[in-house]
Design an enzyme around this catalytic site. Structure first.
Site, PDB file in Angstrom:
ATOM      1  N   ASN A   1       1.289  -0.703   0.007  1.00  0.00           N
ATOM      2  CA  ASN A   1      -0.101   0.044   0.175  1.00  0.00           C
ATOM      3  C   ASN A   1       0.845   1.170   0.062  1.00  0.00           C
ATOM      4  OD1 ASN A   1      -1.463   1.965   1.379  1.00  0.00           O
ATOM      5  ND2 ASN A   1      -3.003   0.675   1.647  1.00  0.00           N
TER       6      ASN A   1
ATOM      7  N   ASP B   1      -0.165   4.391  -0.473  1.00  0.00           N
ATOM      8  CA  ASP B   1      -0.994   5.485   0.550  1.00  0.00           C
ATOM      9  C   ASP B   1       0.171   7.125   0.551  1.00  0.00           C
ATOM     10  OD1 ASP B   1      -2.939   4.850  -0.246  1.00  0.00           O
ATOM     11  OD2 ASP B   1      -4.363   3.709   1.263  1.00  0.00           O
ATOM     12  N   HIS B   2       0.899   5.488   2.102  1.00  0.00           N
ATOM     13  CA  HIS B   2       1.763   6.891   3.178  1.00  0.00           C
ATOM     14  C   HIS B   2       3.244   7.745   2.290  1.00  0.00           C
ATOM     15  CE1 HIS B   2      -1.298   6.953   5.536  1.00  0.00           C
ATOM     16  NE2 HIS B   2      -1.199   5.440   6.249  1.00  0.00           N
TER      17      HIS B   2
ATOM     18  N   ARG C   1       4.149  18.417   1.617  1.00  0.00           N
ATOM     19  CA  ARG C   1       5.192  20.187   1.109  1.00  0.00           C
ATOM     20  C   ARG C   1       4.325  20.348  -0.395  1.00  0.00           C
ATOM     21  NH1 ARG C   1      10.109  21.381   2.737  1.00  0.00           N
ATOM     22  NH2 ARG C   1      10.342  22.775   1.651  1.00  0.00           N
TER      23      ARG C   1
ATOM     24  N   HIS D   1      -5.638   3.785  -1.784  1.00  0.00           N
ATOM     25  CA  HIS D   1      -7.400   3.929  -1.149  1.00  0.00           C
ATOM     26  C   HIS D   1      -7.570   5.357  -1.523  1.00  0.00           C
ATOM     27  CE1 HIS D   1      -9.994   4.594   3.164  1.00  0.00           C
ATOM     28  NE2 HIS D   1     -10.143   4.693   1.517  1.00  0.00           N
TER      29      HIS D   1
ATOM     30  N   ARG E   1      -9.529   8.123  -1.315  1.00  0.00           N
ATOM     31  CA  ARG E   1     -10.957   9.232  -0.585  1.00  0.00           C
ATOM     32  C   ARG E   1     -11.430   9.867  -0.635  1.00  0.00           C
ATOM     33  NH1 ARG E   1     -10.109   7.555   4.999  1.00  0.00           N
ATOM     34  NH2 ARG E   1     -10.684   8.244   5.715  1.00  0.00           N
TER      35      ARG E   1
ATOM     36  N   ARG F   1      -6.526  12.638   0.897  1.00  0.00           N
ATOM     37  CA  ARG F   1      -5.881  12.998   2.141  1.00  0.00           C
ATOM     38  C   ARG F   1      -4.398  12.992   1.560  1.00  0.00           C
ATOM     39  NH1 ARG F   1      -7.724  10.575   7.354  1.00  0.00           N
ATOM     40  NH2 ARG F   1      -9.317  11.636   7.097  1.00  0.00           N
ATOM     41  N   HIS F   2      -4.349  12.081   0.378  1.00  0.00           N
ATOM     42  CA  HIS F   2      -3.123  11.510   0.352  1.00  0.00           C
ATOM     43  C   HIS F   2      -2.980  10.467  -0.958  1.00  0.00           C
ATOM     44  CE1 HIS F   2      -5.270   6.837   0.845  1.00  0.00           C
ATOM     45  NE2 HIS F   2      -5.266   7.361   2.308  1.00  0.00           N
TER      46      HIS F   2
ATOM     47  N   GLU G   1      -8.780   0.215  -3.688  1.00  0.00           N
ATOM     48  CA  GLU G   1      -9.443   0.454  -2.079  1.00  0.00           C
ATOM     49  C   GLU G   1     -10.023   1.334  -2.131  1.00  0.00           C
ATOM     50  OE1 GLU G   1      -7.615   0.516   2.307  1.00  0.00           O
ATOM     51  OE2 GLU G   1      -7.034  -1.330   1.429  1.00  0.00           O
TER      52      GLU G   1
ATOM     53  N   THR H   1      -7.036   6.103   9.673  1.00  0.00           N
ATOM     54  CA  THR H   1      -6.538   5.215   9.168  1.00  0.00           C
ATOM     55  C   THR H   1      -8.241   4.922   8.800  1.00  0.00           C
ATOM     56  OG1 THR H   1      -5.988   3.982   8.185  1.00  0.00           O
ATOM     57  CG2 THR H   1      -6.206   3.712  10.476  1.00  0.00           C
ATOM     58  N   THR H   2      -8.308   3.673   8.257  1.00  0.00           N
ATOM     59  CA  THR H   2      -9.166   2.231   8.210  1.00  0.00           C
ATOM     60  C   THR H   2      -9.360   1.959   9.729  1.00  0.00           C
ATOM     61  OG1 THR H   2      -9.363   2.245   5.755  1.00  0.00           O
ATOM     62  CG2 THR H   2     -11.492   0.775   7.447  1.00  0.00           C
TER      63      THR H   2
ATOM     64  N   GLU I   1     -10.741  -9.592   2.989  1.00  0.00           N
ATOM     65  CA  GLU I   1      -9.850  -9.463   3.560  1.00  0.00           C
ATOM     66  C   GLU I   1      -9.704  -8.981   4.852  1.00  0.00           C
ATOM     67  OE1 GLU I   1      -5.981  -5.195   3.563  1.00  0.00           O
ATOM     68  OE2 GLU I   1      -7.504  -5.930   1.991  1.00  0.00           O
TER      69      GLU I   1
ATOM     70  N   HIS J   1      -3.448  -4.787   7.407  1.00  0.00           N
ATOM     71  CA  HIS J   1      -4.123  -3.672   8.394  1.00  0.00           C
ATOM     72  C   HIS J   1      -2.796  -3.534  10.004  1.00  0.00           C
ATOM     73  CE1 HIS J   1      -5.855   0.643   9.672  1.00  0.00           C
ATOM     74  NE2 HIS J   1      -6.164  -0.394  10.842  1.00  0.00           N
ATOM     75  N   GLY J   2      -1.991  -2.768  10.072  1.00  0.00           N
ATOM     76  CA  GLY J   2      -1.235  -3.029  11.158  1.00  0.00           C
ATOM     77  C   GLY J   2      -0.617  -3.634  10.774  1.00  0.00           C
TER      78      GLY J   2
ATOM     79  N   GLY K   1       0.969  -1.828   4.779  1.00  0.00           N
ATOM     80  CA  GLY K   1       1.804  -0.120   4.121  1.00  0.00           C
ATOM     81  C   GLY K   1       2.522   0.647   5.218  1.00  0.00           C
ATOM     82  N   HIS K   2       2.014   1.231   6.017  1.00  0.00           N
ATOM     83  CA  HIS K   2       2.241   2.449   7.070  1.00  0.00           C
ATOM     84  C   HIS K   2       3.193   1.408   7.390  1.00  0.00           C
ATOM     85  CE1 HIS K   2       2.226   4.623  10.645  1.00  0.00           C
ATOM     86  NE2 HIS K   2       2.867   5.457  10.221  1.00  0.00           N
TER      87      HIS K   2
END
Length: 256
Positions: free
Chosen positions: A23, A25-26, A34, A59, A61, A65-66, A86, A116-117, A168, A208-209, A231-232
């Site tokens: 993922n 996204d981040h 920036r 994702h 959204r 936001r990302h 997603e 986050t979700t 998932e 997730h996580g 992802g994160h």
């Protein structure tokens, strides 16, 4: 976590089909901080695939936001492996998804105030809408549908009734457990959920996580896993290791 990755014995069934989806996204979150156009999430996706990832998750959204719309179209053009879109099941997102035609669409709950979700879909509350509006919109496409769910048997059965191709499993409760008893309890729920999903003929995905520390235990205990989305934690570790090495370290775990 130490740089050395602890090896373990693989015990789960259909292990050979397991694959890593990254993922990105981040990467976009960092770019947007920036607004200067870098780091580029599409370039990041290419690095991840070259390092061995089987595909890319993003994702889009409602608040953008990302990931942004232009990223989605560029990802569709550049990603060579599986592309997992997603999204919340809004008419806007469904229209974009149908235009993009990813291999997989994962429907998730989405709250404006969340970081986050925060959990899986409540199938009882969304079932009628998904049956009458959402799933029919995908009927004449080649897009496979996955639902992001907690390992609740009734939610899983409703997903099957809708005709979902995959589920998932939300692994956040396991990943963020504060003690061993809670973690083990959630692992049992995830194991039983995966077994039910497989028994009902759907694909078992998870995300997730997840990180380098908890992924080995998930793989040992939960069977039938196919796509694992991370992802994160992966992006965060890549600040120190780089994306190429970080992806490869996750693949070492997944390959036993």
């Amino acid at each position: 976590m130490a740089d050395d990755i602890v090896s373990f014995t693989k015990t789960t069934e259909t292990y050979e089909t397991m694959q890593l989806l990254v993922n990105i996204d981040h990467i976009a979150t960092l770019r947007n901080a920036r607004g200067e156009g870098y780091p580029d999430p599409v370039e990041a996706a290419t690095v991840c695939e070259n390092a061995g990832a089987a595909g890319i998750v993003f994702h889009l959204r409602s608040d953008r936001r990302h990931i942004r719309d232009e990223d989605v179209y560029r990802l569709k053009s550049s990603v060579k492996g599986l592309l997992d879109f997603e999204m919340a099941a809004t008419d806007e997102m469904i229209d974009i998804c149908k235009e993009i035609q990813p291999e997989l669409c994962t429907l998730v709950p989405e709250g404006r105030e969340e970081l986050t979700t925060e959990g899986g879909l409540n199938m009882e509350s969304v079932y009628n809408d998904y049956e009458k509006r959402v799933f029919p919109k995908f009927k004449n496409t080649d897009i496979k549908l996955s639902l992001f769910l907690d390992p609740n048997p009734e939610d899983i059965k409703l997903a099957k009734k809708l005709g979902s191709d995959a589920i998932e499993l939300h692994t956040g409760v396991f990943a963020n457990a504060q003690d061993e008893i809670s973690r083990k309890k959630e692992l049992v729920r995830l194991k039983e959920g995966a077994e039910l999903i497989h028994e009902l003929g759907m694909t078992v995905n998870a995300g997730h996580g997840l990180n380098l520390d908890n992924l080995p235990e998930l793989i040992r205990e939960v069977p039938y896993l196919q796509d694992i989305s991370i992802g994160h934690a992966l992006v965060s570790k890549s600040v120190f290791w780089g994306l190429n090495r970080t992806v490869r370290e996750y693949l070492k775990i997944m390959n036993g």
